[in-house]
Design an enzyme around this catalytic site. Structure first.
Site, short mmCIF file in Angstrom:
data_model
loop_
_atom_site.label_atom_id
_atom_site.label_comp_id
_atom_site.label_asym_id
_atom_site.label_seq_id
_atom_site.Cartn_x
_atom_site.Cartn_y
_atom_site.Cartn_z
CG ASP A 86 -2.77 6.35 5.89
OD1 ASP A 86 -1.60 6.24 6.12
OD2 ASP A 86 -3.22 6.75 4.75
CB SER A 94 -1.94 5.22 -2.19
OG SER A 94 -0.54 5.23 -1.87
CG HIS A 136 -1.35 3.87 3.06
ND1 HIS A 136 -2.09 5.26 2.78
CD2 HIS A 136 -0.87 3.46 1.89
CE1 HIS A 136 -2.05 5.46 1.67
NE2 HIS A 136 -1.28 4.55 0.80
#
Length: 388
Positions: A330, A164, A363
């Protein structure tokens, strides 16, 4: 931009670890930020696991996501209820094996877990910076990490790993200091935010700034904008999950009721869950830090910064061997964004491996136990170490 999430400990832990601190940029030698402002002194909190070998060829830098911190594995105290945020991956015999590698994780500048940020004391006013803290970038985060590595006399990394916002830092390291990074593993990340990602961040920021307790960011001596931060967390948490994961976990099930109450409140389980996440978040994170870090993530654009708009040019000076990982569910940083960076890397003849992992959890999947990811990382690091 993934979050710290609750998880069960698996396998052996690195046991007791210690949060350490490094301070630099004492005035007048302030740190010059990309936005033009100077700041100092600057403190970086960090943690290390494993043993550094003689030629310092076994160093791995782990980079955390939006609301993470330097506490990646193990425990600060035997009485701690849970270990560091990536204890499932970092430890003896795990994907990032601390019996083989010396692992470092630092808290990013702008955060609120030991490194200098809006909650820190401004030496010019003797009060918390609040919004007098200058805006920062992903590049500024990497630059402070580089200063820490200079202090630790680390001249190169076996690998730099993060997911991320941590993955953005991985990419920044590779293009900013190509000679230092032998390999890199960007997980569930992107080279720039889409309009959708920026939109969610802006709504979350507006929720904080609309809270009557925000007080233009100078709330530390009074009531905090807890409601705004809780709503921001709820908005963000939705983006970290997936439709399938929410369907399986909650569906349309009611919370402690067999019938509708016809009143406003958390009737559905998913409503109760989001409210719980919001309340838990305000206990450990700062609203201003949320504003600053999300803005830095929105500013991140590798092609604009290093390639005059071309992602291929941005990777031109890279020397790293890459393992790029995305997840099927995601929708915050979807697989097509990972494929774009892989394509640009390959056009520069870089050694790139790519894997899209089939996972239903959205995610946040890279923070959950996964034999697939564990084996991918373990095998990749082993091959890089043997080549070295």
């Amino acid at each position: 931009m993934s979050e710290y999430i609750d998880q069960d400990q698996t396998g052996d832990s690195v046991s007791i670890v210690e949060k350490q601190f490094f301070s630099f940029a004492e005035p007048p030698d302030r740190l010059k930020l990309e936005g033009g402002a100077g700041i100092g002194p600057v403190t970086i909190a960090y943690e290390t696991c494993g043993v550094l070998n003689k030629d310092k060829s076994n160093v791995i830098l782990v980079l955390h996501a939006l609301s993470g911190d330097s506490h990646m594995a193990g425990y600060y105290d035997p009485k701690d209820a849970k270990p560091g945020w990536w204890d499932i991956m970092v430890g003896p015999g795990k994907g990032i094996d601390t019996d083989k590698y010396f692992v470092i994780c630092s808290n990013i500048i702008g955060s609120c877990a030991g490194s200098t940020g809006p909650t820190s004391i401004n030496p010019e006013t003797s009060k918390e910076y609040g919004t007098k803290f200058p805006l920062i970038t992903i590049g500024d985060m990497v630059e402070t990490q580089k200063t820490l590595m200079d202090h630790l006399e680390i001249k190169s990394f076996l690998s730099v790993i993060g997911g991320s916002v941590g993955g953005m830092q991985v990419l920044e390291w590779c293009v900013r200091y190509p000679g230092m990074v032998r390999s890199a593993i960007p997980l569930a990340t992107t080279t720039r935010h889409s309009a959708l990602a920026i939109a969610f961040n802006e709504v979350a920021r507006q929720a904080i700034m609309a809270d009557p307790n925000w007080n233009e960011g100078h709330y530390y001596s009074g009531k905090k904008p807890d409601m705004g931060l809780a709503i921001a967390r709820m908005i963000g948490h939705i983006t970290y999950l997936s439709d399938e994961s929410m369907r399986q976990k909650f569906g349309r099930r009611l919370q402690n009721r067999s019938a509708l109450s016809f009143k406003f409140g958390a009737e559905f389980q998913v409503e109760s869950y989001l409210q719980y996440q919001g309340k838990k978040f305000i206990e450990r994170f700062d609203a201003n830090s949320f504003l600053y870090i999300t803005k830095a993530a929105d500013y991140f654009d590798l092609a604009r910064q290093y390639g005059s708009g071309s992602l291929v040019k941005a990777f031109l000076k890279c020397k790293s061997k890459f393992l790029v990982v995305s997840y099927t569910s995601d929708w915050l940083y979807p697989t097509y964004q990972s494929k774009e960076m892989v394509k640009a890397m390959k056009k520069n003849n870089l050694d790139v491996s790519f894997c899209e992992i089939d996972a239903q959890w959205g995610h946040d999947a890279f923070l959950l136990p996964s034999d697939r990811l564990d084996n991918l990382i373990k095998g990749f690091l082993r091959s890089v170490f043997h080549e070295t």
